[in-house]
Design an enzyme around this catalytic site. Structure first.
Site, PDB file in Angstrom:
ATOM      1  N   HIS A   1     -53.833 -25.996 -20.797  1.00 38.80           N
ATOM      2  CA  HIS A   1     -55.092 -26.318 -21.468  1.00 38.80           C
ATOM      3  C   HIS A   1     -56.099 -25.178 -21.295  1.00 38.80           C
ATOM      4  O   HIS A   1     -56.755 -24.765 -22.263  1.00 38.80           O
ATOM      5  CB  HIS A   1     -55.674 -27.615 -20.900  1.00 38.80           C
ATOM      6  CG  HIS A   1     -57.043 -27.942 -21.403  1.00 38.80           C
ATOM      7  ND1 HIS A   1     -57.259 -28.638 -22.577  1.00 38.80           N
ATOM      8  CD2 HIS A   1     -58.268 -27.657 -20.911  1.00 38.80           C
ATOM      9  CE1 HIS A   1     -58.560 -28.772 -22.770  1.00 38.80           C
ATOM     10  NE2 HIS A   1     -59.196 -28.181 -21.769  1.00 38.80           N
ATOM     11  N   GLU A   2     -56.226 -24.676 -20.073  1.00 32.54           N
ATOM     12  CA  GLU A   2     -57.165 -23.580 -19.835  1.00 32.54           C
ATOM     13  C   GLU A   2     -56.718 -22.313 -20.557  1.00 32.54           C
ATOM     14  O   GLU A   2     -57.545 -21.528 -21.019  1.00 32.54           O
ATOM     15  CB  GLU A   2     -57.304 -23.322 -18.325  1.00 32.54           C
ATOM     16  CG  GLU A   2     -57.853 -24.498 -17.541  1.00 32.54           C
ATOM     17  CD  GLU A   2     -59.149 -25.059 -18.118  1.00 32.54           C
ATOM     18  OE1 GLU A   2     -59.940 -24.283 -18.694  1.00 32.54           O
ATOM     19  OE2 GLU A   2     -59.380 -26.272 -18.000  1.00 32.54           O
TER      20      GLU A   2
ATOM     21  N   HIS B   1     -58.077 -22.263 -23.969  1.00 37.85           N
ATOM     22  CA  HIS B   1     -59.440 -21.736 -24.105  1.00 37.85           C
ATOM     23  C   HIS B   1     -59.432 -20.210 -24.206  1.00 37.85           C
ATOM     24  O   HIS B   1     -60.211 -19.620 -24.956  1.00 37.85           O
ATOM     25  CB  HIS B   1     -60.288 -22.167 -22.913  1.00 37.85           C
ATOM     26  CG  HIS B   1     -60.668 -23.613 -22.944  1.00 37.85           C
ATOM     27  ND1 HIS B   1     -61.214 -24.216 -24.064  1.00 37.85           N
ATOM     28  CD2 HIS B   1     -60.595 -24.583 -21.993  1.00 37.85           C
ATOM     29  CE1 HIS B   1     -61.463 -25.499 -23.802  1.00 37.85           C
ATOM     30  NE2 HIS B   1     -61.084 -25.743 -22.562  1.00 37.85           N
TER      31      HIS B   1
END
Length: 226
Positions: free
Chosen positions: A100-101, A104
């Site tokens: 998920h990071e 980003h």
């Protein structure tokens, strides 16, 4: 009357209930899938490095950070920071959060518009979140509708920030799940487990947006009582 009794607090009750539920949900879901080891045995740090390199983001370091679920990508310094459990963990939960990071970081590289908007308004929001209530309460105390309206206007920036955060977070999770499956980092039920973790985490952002919106409604209601 405002100093002794604030009836508008009831406006926040739905947001408080949903926020408490979302926090419990993300904690319980993360703990559940933290006990489910991935077949490949990659750590969160390894997955993050693998996915970053696959996108050509060799210059984005992956660092360990203290705390639990303090994981984040810092677009200003171009650094990914993972909590200890995620950094060293080989669980489905750890891999899901790390991916998920990474999502980003990919958003940042590809100039994803909502992320750019959110990053650009951070200084304004930092000021507004601290100053809005101070100015609003000062306006209430002095009976100044001018200061009250300034406080409400400043808090609107907080609401906008929370709303812009929603597509940023949902998109990062979508990117993460796609790449985990496409690159065979996780398989079948593992992907579904990672999705459950990220979906639970997403609810905390929904709760934060709802809280900000209802807080704005509360400020407006208070201003009408003034």
């Amino acid at each position: 009357m405002f100093l002794f009794y604030d009836w508008t607090f009831i406006i926040l009750i739905p947001a408080l209930v949903i926020s408490a539920w979302a926090q419990m949900k993300v904690s319980s879901t993360f703990n559940k899938y933290s006990r489910v080891s991935s077949i490949n045995g990659y750590t969160g740090a390894q997955v993050a490095r693998m996915l970053l390199d696959a996108e050509g983001l060799y210059d984005v370091p992956v660092e360990e950070i203290h705390g639990k679920l303090t994981d984040h990508y810092d677009p200003r310094n171009r650094v990914m920071r993972l909590s200890r459990d995620v950094y060293y963990g080989t669980s489905v939960a750890s891999i899901g959060v790390a991916a998920h990071e990474t999502g980003h970081a990919i958003q940042h590289q590809r100039h994803y518009a909502p992320l750019q908007i959110r990053s650009s308004i951070v200084p304004v929001v930092n000021f507004s979140s601290n100053a809005s209530w101070l100015i609003f309460l000062l306006g209430m105390f002095m009976g100044s509708s001018y200061l009250i309206n300034i406080g409400i206007f400043l808090f609107t920036a907080v609401v906008i920030f929370q709303l812009v955060t929603l597509p940023v977070e949902f998109n990062a999770s979508s990117r993460a799940l796609n790449v985990l499956e496409q690159r065979n980092v996780l398989y079948g039920d593992e992907v579904r487990g990672a999705k459950a973790v990220l979906s639970a985490a997403a609810m905390t952002y929904v709760a934060a947006a709802l809280t900000a919106i209802l807080q704005l409604v509360r400020l407006i209601a208070l201003s009408r009582d003034e």
